[in-house]
Design a protein around this motif. Structure first.
Motif, PDB file in Angstrom:
ATOM      1  N   LEU A 212      12.746   3.990   0.152  1.00  0.00           N
ATOM      2  CA  LEU A 212      11.683   3.550  -0.724  1.00  0.00           C
ATOM      3  C   LEU A 212      12.020   3.708  -1.953  1.00  0.00           C
ATOM      4  O   LEU A 212      11.286   4.560  -2.748  1.00  0.00           O
ATOM      5  CB  LEU A 212      10.105   4.139  -0.439  1.00  0.00           C
TER       6      LEU A 212
ATOM      7  N   LEU B 214      11.180  -0.147  -2.328  1.00  0.00           N
ATOM      8  CA  LEU B 214       9.570  -0.090  -2.603  1.00  0.00           C
ATOM      9  C   LEU B 214       9.155  -1.403  -3.091  1.00  0.00           C
ATOM     10  O   LEU B 214       7.849  -2.031  -2.485  1.00  0.00           O
ATOM     11  CB  LEU B 214       9.244   0.837  -3.774  1.00  0.00           C
TER      12      LEU B 214
ATOM     13  N   THR C  61       6.704  -3.531  -0.739  1.00  0.00           N
ATOM     14  CA  THR C  61       5.269  -4.005  -1.364  1.00  0.00           C
ATOM     15  C   THR C  61       5.247  -5.749  -0.787  1.00  0.00           C
ATOM     16  O   THR C  61       3.945  -6.045  -0.474  1.00  0.00           O
ATOM     17  CB  THR C  61       5.475  -3.906  -2.817  1.00  0.00           C
TER      18      THR C  61
ATOM     19  N   LYS D  44       6.682   8.753  -2.250  1.00  0.00           N
ATOM     20  CA  LYS D  44       7.012   7.344  -2.898  1.00  0.00           C
ATOM     21  C   LYS D  44       6.411   6.171  -2.096  1.00  0.00           C
ATOM     22  O   LYS D  44       6.448   5.085  -2.325  1.00  0.00           O
ATOM     23  CB  LYS D  44       8.699   7.392  -2.702  1.00  0.00           C
ATOM     24  N   GLY D  45       5.862   6.369  -0.700  1.00  0.00           N
ATOM     25  CA  GLY D  45       5.059   5.526   0.050  1.00  0.00           C
ATOM     26  C   GLY D  45       3.594   5.583  -0.377  1.00  0.00           C
ATOM     27  O   GLY D  45       2.962   4.557   0.407  1.00  0.00           O
TER      28      GLY D  45
ATOM     29  N   ILE E 258       6.478   2.637   7.703  1.00  0.00           N
ATOM     30  CA  ILE E 258       7.633   3.055   6.664  1.00  0.00           C
ATOM     31  C   ILE E 258       7.971   4.565   6.779  1.00  0.00           C
ATOM     32  O   ILE E 258       7.375   5.214   7.381  1.00  0.00           O
ATOM     33  CB  ILE E 258       6.940   2.868   5.082  1.00  0.00           C
TER      34      ILE E 258
ATOM     35  N   THR F 105      10.609  -7.832  -7.026  1.00  0.00           N
ATOM     36  CA  THR F 105       9.200  -7.815  -6.944  1.00  0.00           C
ATOM     37  C   THR F 105       8.763  -9.039  -6.968  1.00  0.00           C
ATOM     38  O   THR F 105       7.540  -9.446  -6.580  1.00  0.00           O
ATOM     39  CB  THR F 105       8.641  -7.194  -8.415  1.00  0.00           C
TER      40      THR F 105
ATOM     41  N   ASN G 235      10.426   7.495   4.244  1.00  0.00           N
ATOM     42  CA  ASN G 235      11.510   7.655   3.226  1.00  0.00           C
ATOM     43  C   ASN G 235      11.509   9.296   3.130  1.00  0.00           C
ATOM     44  O   ASN G 235      10.504  10.291   3.678  1.00  0.00           O
ATOM     45  CB  ASN G 235      10.804   7.394   1.694  1.00  0.00           C
TER      46      ASN G 235
ATOM     47  N   TRP H 218       2.777   5.451   8.353  1.00  0.00           N
ATOM     48  CA  TRP H 218       3.866   5.935   8.011  1.00  0.00           C
ATOM     49  C   TRP H 218       4.376   6.404   9.259  1.00  0.00           C
ATOM     50  O   TRP H 218       3.839   6.703  10.396  1.00  0.00           O
ATOM     51  CB  TRP H 218       3.442   7.571   7.466  1.00  0.00           C
TER      52      TRP H 218
ATOM     53  N   SER I 120       1.909   4.135  -2.427  1.00  0.00           N
ATOM     54  CA  SER I 120       0.899   2.981  -2.595  1.00  0.00           C
ATOM     55  C   SER I 120       1.105   2.101  -1.603  1.00  0.00           C
ATOM     56  O   SER I 120       0.329   1.142  -1.402  1.00  0.00           O
ATOM     57  CB  SER I 120       1.590   2.203  -3.984  1.00  0.00           C
ATOM     58  N   LEU I 121       2.199   1.993  -0.794  1.00  0.00           N
ATOM     59  CA  LEU I 121       2.061   1.196   0.399  1.00  0.00           C
ATOM     60  C   LEU I 121       1.014   1.553   1.522  1.00  0.00           C
ATOM     61  O   LEU I 121       0.497   0.914   2.069  1.00  0.00           O
ATOM     62  CB  LEU I 121       3.638   1.314   1.180  1.00  0.00           C
TER      63      LEU I 121
END
Length: 199
Positions: A42, A47, A51, A69-70, A62, A162, A64, A80, A72-73
């Motif tokens: 990520l 990331l 997203t 760093k995850g 996810i 993005t 990492n 996780w 927001s996801l």
């Protein structure tokens, strides 16, 4: 006696098309929601790509090295996985975007790597930039265990990741490409396929 049919009883083609389109859209959304995906790595690119996946409503697991760093996801509904293997155990298709060939090899075929957790016929799609030699080695390792490694480097940067306008070059395994292509289209609509990733 002939039956009289009024114009109001005749389905309008545009109405039929609209109804069928909504039915197809509902089935597509249901199928996507049931599809289980994983994403490992990520960084900025990873990331942005992950997203896009979580926004489709698909189940996304996810991992990492730095869990924050995850965040927001996870807030958007992702789950996780404590290791790449755990991500793979919960996924049909796992994507990765990693920094170096050594990191990729560790994440892919290490003791807690993706290959260890994938079910038979599971697919690992790596979007990192690595050499053909590394790609070929991983393809062979996965194939020997009944799993599939697809190398799919991407052209573009964070803005393209993005907005879903990356260019994708995927080393084709015919049996696998049909399964991953609908997901790849979340990253970009221009997809080049090759018989082998090193061609």
């Amino acid at each position: 006696r002939k039956r009289q049919v009024s114009a109001g009883n005749i389905p309008v083609p545009s109405v039929i098309f609209r109804e069928r389109f909504h039915m197809f859209q509902a089935l597509t959304e249901e199928t996507m929601a049931q599809q289980k995906l994983g994403f490992v790595g990520l960084g900025l690119m990873g990331l942005a790509m992950a997203t896009r996946l979580v926004k489709t409503g698909r189940t996304l697991v996810i991992h990492n090295r730095t869990k924050s760093k995850g965040d927001s996801l996870l807030a958007a509904g992702a789950r996780w996985g404590s290791s790449p293997a755990e991500v793979a155990q919960q996924s049909e298709i796992v994507f990765s975007m990693l920094s170096t060939p050594d990191v990729l090899k560790e994440i892919a075929i290490g003791p807690r790597g993706i290959m260890m957790g994938l079910s038979k016929e599971g697919i690992h799609v790596d979007c990192s930039t690595v050499s053909p030699m590394v790609t070929k080695h991983l393809e062979q390792e996965y194939a020997s265990s009944g799993r599939v490694f697809l190398h799919c480097p991407v052209l573009g940067s964070v803005p393209q990741a993005t907005d879903g306008s990356l260019l994708l070059l995927v080393g084709e395994v015919p049996e696998a490409i049909e399964r991953v292509e609908p997901v790849l289209k979340e990253f970009g609509l221009k997809i080049w396929k090759f018989t082998h990733a090193e061609d």
